[in-house]
Design an enzyme around this catalytic site. Structure first.
Site, PDB file in Angstrom:
ATOM      1  N   PRO A   9       0.786  -1.224   0.000  1.00 35.96           N
ATOM      2  CA  PRO A   9       0.000   0.000   0.000  1.00 35.96           C
ATOM      3  C   PRO A   9       0.829   1.289   0.000  1.00 35.96           C
ATOM      4  CG  PRO A   9      -0.106  -1.098   2.134  1.00 35.96           C
ATOM      5  CD  PRO A   9       0.531  -2.054   1.180  1.00 35.96           C
ATOM      6  N   ASN A  10       0.321   2.236  -0.761  1.00 35.25           N
ATOM      7  CA  ASN A  10       0.869   3.602  -0.877  1.00 35.25           C
ATOM      8  C   ASN A  10       2.137   3.697  -1.716  1.00 35.25           C
ATOM      9  OD1 ASN A  10      -1.134   4.846   0.902  1.00 35.25           O
ATOM     10  ND2 ASN A  10      -0.141   3.674   2.509  1.00 35.25           N
ATOM     11  N   ARG A  17       5.128  10.792  -2.435  1.00 38.47           N
ATOM     12  CA  ARG A  17       4.757  10.503  -1.059  1.00 38.47           C
ATOM     13  C   ARG A  17       5.955  10.723  -0.126  1.00 38.47           C
ATOM     14  NH1 ARG A  17       4.950   4.377   1.161  1.00 38.47           N
ATOM     15  NH2 ARG A  17       4.135   4.923   3.190  1.00 38.47           N
ATOM     16  N   TYR A  22      11.234   8.821   1.475  1.00 38.45           N
ATOM     17  CA  TYR A  22      11.298   7.776   0.431  1.00 38.45           C
ATOM     18  C   TYR A  22      11.969   8.235  -0.867  1.00 38.45           C
ATOM     19  CZ  TYR A  22       7.958   5.605   3.586  1.00 38.45           C
ATOM     20  OH  TYR A  22       7.355   5.071   4.701  1.00 38.45           O
ATOM     21  N   HIS A 100      12.697  -2.774   2.448  1.00 37.05           N
ATOM     22  CA  HIS A 100      12.160  -1.480   2.871  1.00 37.05           C
ATOM     23  C   HIS A 100      13.106  -0.384   2.418  1.00 37.05           C
ATOM     24  CE1 HIS A 100       9.025  -3.358   5.109  1.00 37.05           C
ATOM     25  NE2 HIS A 100       9.922  -4.199   5.595  1.00 37.05           N
ATOM     26  N   ARG A 107      12.938   4.612  12.797  1.00 33.97           N
ATOM     27  CA  ARG A 107      11.671   5.342  12.765  1.00 33.97           C
ATOM     28  C   ARG A 107      10.794   4.953  13.963  1.00 33.97           C
ATOM     29  NH1 ARG A 107       9.306   4.906   6.911  1.00 33.97           N
ATOM     30  NH2 ARG A 107       7.989   6.585   7.743  1.00 33.97           N
TER      31      ARG A 107
HETATM   32  C1  DQA Z   1       8.269   1.016   3.955  1.00 36.13           C
HETATM   33  C2  DQA Z   1       8.315   1.207   5.480  1.00 36.13           C
HETATM   34  C3  DQA Z   1       6.944   0.983   6.076  1.00 36.13           C
HETATM   35  O1  DQA Z   1       6.991   1.172   7.474  1.00 36.13           O
HETATM   36  C4  DQA Z   1       5.945   1.974   5.508  1.00 36.13           C
HETATM   37  O2  DQA Z   1       4.649   1.712   6.002  1.00 36.13           O
HETATM   38  C5  DQA Z   1       5.947   1.991   4.019  1.00 36.13           C
HETATM   39  C6  DQA Z   1       7.216   1.906   3.307  1.00 36.13           C
HETATM   40  C7  DQA Z   1       9.626   1.338   3.302  1.00 36.13           C
HETATM   41  O3  DQA Z   1       9.815   0.932   2.152  1.00 36.13           O
HETATM   42  O4  DQA Z   1      10.474   1.989   3.908  1.00 36.13           O
HETATM   43  O5  DQA Z   1       4.914   2.189   3.388  1.00 36.13           O
HETATM   44  O6  DQA Z   1       7.964  -0.331   3.673  1.00 36.13           O
END
Ligand code: DQA
Length: 147
Positions: A9-10, A17, A22, A100, A107
């Site tokens: 997601p996202n 974003r 990121y 990730h 974090r």
């Molecule tokens: C993530 C880290 C996750 O905690 C976060 O919810 C994401 C991106 C990362 O790629 O750093 O959506 O997976």
């Protein structure tokens, strides 16, 4: 060799974003970088992204049923919540590497735990989008050595 690249997601909004966390690369940029790695191995990549947990579960099953050689997954927020994704990874006989982009351990505390990691071959965190390339390269080298 055939590798599935899954994003949760996202991550469809990568580049727009929270760029301070990121970065500005889009998911399409990440895919193009991965295609360059795959070319060297004559491997086939299958890119998928979903904001829905069950769809990610279905795709992990598909990776097993269609004999993929590996899966690179960034489960995004589902990393920290999803027993279903843990069970899906544990229940398939396909190597899965969790990626990730950010260093989740630097974090919020709720990002420190991954439900998937114990079921995965390995986990790469905090190396930016380069983590996807390292994960892919690992799976491709592993696949080559088992041919
Ligand atoms: C993530 C880290 C996750 O905690 C976060 O919810 C994401 C991106 C990362 O790629 O750093 O959506 O997976």
């Amino acid at each position: 060799m055939k590798i599935m690249i899954l994003n949760g997601p996202n991550l469809n909004r990568l580049g727009k974003r929270e760029p301070a966390i990121y970065g500005y690369e889009t998911l399409e940029d990440v895919h193009n970088n991965l295609l360059r790695v795959a070319e060297r191995y004559l491997a086939e990549l299958d890119f998928r992204q979903s904001n829905h947990e069950g769809e990610l579960v279905d795709w992990l099953h598909e990776a097993a049923d269609k004999s993929y050689d590996g899966v690179v997954i960034n489960p995004a927020a589902y990393t920290h919540t999803s027993v279903a994704l843990h069970d899906a990874v544990a229940g398939i006989d396909v190597p899965v590497i969790e990626v990730h982009i950010s260093n989740v351990h630097k974090r919020e505390a709720f990002r420190h735990h991954s439900y998937l990691a114990p079921a995965c071959l390995g986990q790469i965190v905090g190396l930016g989008t380069y983590g996807y390339e390292l994960a892919l390269q690992t799976l491709l080298q592993k696949g080559e050595s088992s041919c």
